[in-house]
Design a protein around this motif. Structure first.
Motif, PDB file in Angstrom:
ATOM      1  N   THR A 171     -11.486  -0.137   9.899  1.00  0.00           N
ATOM      2  CA  THR A 171     -11.850   1.266   9.719  1.00  0.00           C
ATOM      3  C   THR A 171     -11.042   1.912   8.600  1.00  0.00           C
ATOM      4  O   THR A 171     -11.584   2.598   7.722  1.00  0.00           O
ATOM      5  CB  THR A 171     -11.631   2.048  11.034  1.00  0.00           C
ATOM      6  OG1 THR A 171     -12.423   1.461  12.056  1.00  0.00           O
ATOM      7  CG2 THR A 171     -12.008   3.507  10.859  1.00  0.00           C
ATOM      8  N   THR A 172      -9.713   1.683   8.618  1.00  0.00           N
ATOM      9  CA  THR A 172      -8.853   2.282   7.597  1.00  0.00           C
ATOM     10  C   THR A 172      -9.167   1.728   6.218  1.00  0.00           C
ATOM     11  O   THR A 172      -9.287   2.484   5.243  1.00  0.00           O
ATOM     12  CB  THR A 172      -7.376   2.018   7.934  1.00  0.00           C
ATOM     13  OG1 THR A 172      -7.076   2.558   9.216  1.00  0.00           O
ATOM     14  CG2 THR A 172      -6.462   2.644   6.893  1.00  0.00           C
ATOM     15  N   ALA A 173      -9.301   0.412   6.111  1.00  0.00           N
ATOM     16  CA  ALA A 173      -9.580  -0.201   4.814  1.00  0.00           C
ATOM     17  C   ALA A 173     -10.938   0.235   4.273  1.00  0.00           C
ATOM     18  O   ALA A 173     -11.105   0.418   3.065  1.00  0.00           O
ATOM     19  CB  ALA A 173      -9.527  -1.731   4.929  1.00  0.00           C
ATOM     20  N   THR A 174     -11.910   0.423   5.161  1.00  0.00           N
ATOM     21  CA  THR A 174     -13.221   0.903   4.731  1.00  0.00           C
ATOM     22  C   THR A 174     -13.116   2.312   4.159  1.00  0.00           C
ATOM     23  O   THR A 174     -13.706   2.630   3.113  1.00  0.00           O
ATOM     24  CB  THR A 174     -14.211   0.895   5.910  1.00  0.00           C
ATOM     25  OG1 THR A 174     -14.350  -0.444   6.397  1.00  0.00           O
ATOM     26  CG2 THR A 174     -15.564   1.421   5.489  1.00  0.00           C
ATOM     27  N   THR A 183     -11.177  -3.066  -5.009  1.00  0.00           N
ATOM     28  CA  THR A 183     -11.447  -4.489  -4.780  1.00  0.00           C
ATOM     29  C   THR A 183     -10.579  -5.039  -3.661  1.00  0.00           C
ATOM     30  O   THR A 183     -11.056  -5.763  -2.769  1.00  0.00           O
ATOM     31  CB  THR A 183     -11.199  -5.286  -6.081  1.00  0.00           C
ATOM     32  OG1 THR A 183     -12.065  -4.792  -7.104  1.00  0.00           O
ATOM     33  CG2 THR A 183     -11.454  -6.768  -5.854  1.00  0.00           C
ATOM     34  N   GLU A 184      -9.298  -4.673  -3.682  1.00  0.00           N
ATOM     35  CA  GLU A 184      -8.394  -5.158  -2.640  1.00  0.00           C
ATOM     36  C   GLU A 184      -8.795  -4.612  -1.269  1.00  0.00           C
ATOM     37  O   GLU A 184      -8.728  -5.314  -0.254  1.00  0.00           O
ATOM     38  CB  GLU A 184      -6.956  -4.747  -2.955  1.00  0.00           C
ATOM     39  CG  GLU A 184      -5.935  -5.364  -2.017  1.00  0.00           C
ATOM     40  CD  GLU A 184      -4.509  -4.978  -2.367  1.00  0.00           C
ATOM     41  OE1 GLU A 184      -3.616  -5.218  -1.536  1.00  0.00           O
ATOM     42  OE2 GLU A 184      -4.297  -4.432  -3.464  1.00  0.00           O
ATOM     43  N   ARG A 200      -9.853  -6.640   2.023  1.00  0.00           N
ATOM     44  CA  ARG A 200      -9.159  -6.388   3.286  1.00  0.00           C
ATOM     45  C   ARG A 200     -10.169  -6.133   4.403  1.00  0.00           C
ATOM     46  O   ARG A 200      -9.991  -6.588   5.530  1.00  0.00           O
ATOM     47  CB  ARG A 200      -8.240  -5.179   3.108  1.00  0.00           C
ATOM     48  CG  ARG A 200      -7.251  -4.955   4.234  1.00  0.00           C
ATOM     49  CD  ARG A 200      -6.106  -5.973   4.186  1.00  0.00           C
ATOM     50  NE  ARG A 200      -5.018  -5.593   5.057  1.00  0.00           N
ATOM     51  CZ  ARG A 200      -3.919  -4.980   4.668  1.00  0.00           C
ATOM     52  NH1 ARG A 200      -3.746  -4.670   3.392  1.00  0.00           N
ATOM     53  NH2 ARG A 200      -2.965  -4.684   5.526  1.00  0.00           N
ATOM     54  N   VAL A 201     -11.225  -5.395   4.090  1.00  0.00           N
ATOM     55  CA  VAL A 201     -12.275  -5.124   5.083  1.00  0.00           C
ATOM     56  C   VAL A 201     -12.920  -6.420   5.543  1.00  0.00           C
ATOM     57  O   VAL A 201     -13.098  -6.663   6.742  1.00  0.00           O
ATOM     58  CB  VAL A 201     -13.342  -4.175   4.501  1.00  0.00           C
ATOM     59  CG1 VAL A 201     -14.561  -4.106   5.429  1.00  0.00           C
ATOM     60  CG2 VAL A 201     -12.767  -2.782   4.312  1.00  0.00           C
TER      61      VAL A 201
END
Length: 345
Positions: free
Chosen positions: A47-50, A316-317, A321-322
């Motif tokens: 959720t956070t990475a998104t 990109t990172e 991560r997602v």
């Protein structure tokens, strides 16, 4: 990971056989709970990475505008450079013994000084204070004004530009000649608008990006400090058009009090035998100040381009991560389900 999981399942079976059905079920339940908690942690990371990916991708638009407005801000020092070159060339045609200074030269100097003064007042009265307001992104100052307040300040600065470009009612350093007021009325507001747009766009950018503590990415740290460096560079650039800074750097002699170009030209015009190099020395020092200002805006445009590249790396990172966290969360959920349907003892 699969081998580790199989080994764990075999250990659970052996432990269940040793402890009996009830104790073995309790061990299996604890294992399932740990796996499910790990899955929830990964789900939160997804959720956070998104969110980070979506916001940094949205920030690419303001970053492109930032590059554009920084490049447009170079128009002001370039126009001053043109005026100074034209003035220097025209000055060479005057007679030192009995200088007959054309009114066009006086008007040219008046226009250059009025442009510089208007830009200096814009920085002093609006931009430096507004830039200080958006510094909360880096300081975490909760008492700082909201993004909406910064936008209002930038709008007021833009609306104030026509007033700042008005010729002074009682110009003290500019000789009283009729062409001056006519020339000053033709100053273009477009030369002063880009610095306001830079400050407003920076505020939009910082409002779009996620907070530093939400990024959780290696490249995000680089983005944060690059933004901090850009803001410091912008502050220094705006300070360079401060009238006081200019006066301290433009004088005919370090031992003399600072004088303006129009004052030097007036002395040359009104006093026969005054060396022309007194005027050209002031022109040369002013050209140095203008060149420094131009170089600052060019460097800011380059820094904004680097920020865009860093922002793409963060996006990109974040996407990677997602994908990784999603796959890991799904695998853990599958393990938990297998554990619940595991062997019966």
């Amino acid at each position: 990971m699969a081998a580790h999981y199989v080994t764990a399942q075999e250990n659970m079976v052996e432990l269940g056989q040793a402890l009996g059905r009830e104790e073995g079920a309790e061990v299996a339940a604890e294992h399932e709970a740990r796996v499910r908690e790990d899955a929830r942690v990964d789900a939160r990371e997804v959720t956070t990475a998104t969110m980070v990916r979506q916001r940094v991708e949205a920030a690419l638009g303001p970053l492109e505008r930032l590059v554009t407005v920084c490049e447009k801000a170079t128009a002001f020092p370039r126009e001053l450079q043109r005026l100074l070159r034209d003035f220097e060339a025209a000055l060479k045609g005057t007679n030192e013994a009995s200088p007959d200074v054309p009114e066009a030269l006086v008007a040219m100097v008046a226009k250059a000084e009025q442009l510089w003064e208007a830009n200096a007042r814009l920085a002093q009265e609006h931009l430096l204070e507004t830039l200080q307001d958006i510094n909360f992104y880096f300081t975490g100052d909760l008492t700082s004004p909201s993004d909406c307040e910064v936008a209002k300040r930038c709008r007021r600065a833009t609306e104030d530009i026509p007033r700042l470009l008005q010729p002074p009612e009682c110009p003290q350093s500019i000789p009283n000649v009729s062409p001056v007021s006519v020339e000053l009325q033709e100053l273009s507001p477009a030369l002063l608008q880009p610095p306001v747009a830079v400050v407003a766009t920076l505020d939009d950018l910082l409002a779009t990006l996620p907070r530093r503590d939400m990024m959780l990415l290696r490249s995000a740290e680089s983005l944060h400090w690059s933004l901090a460096d850009f803001t410091r560079g912008l502050w220094a650039t705006l300070y360079r058009i401060d009238g006081t800074w200019w006066q301290q750097n433009v004088s005919s002699d370090d031992d003399d009090p600072p004088i303006s170009l129009s004052q030097a030209l007036d002395a040359y015009k009104s006093t026969p035998g005054t060396p022309r190099n007194r005027v050209t020395t002031v022109v040369s020092k002013w050209q140095g100040s203008v060149a420094t200002l131009l170089d600052s805006w060019v460097q800011l445009a380059g820094a904004a381009t680097e920020l865009s590249n860093t922002c793409r790396e963060v996006a990109t990172e974040a996407a990677d991560r997602v994908a990784t966290a999603t796959a890991r969360a799904m695998e853990l959920q599958h393990k938990a389900a297998c554990g619940r349907r595991g062997p019966r003892w």
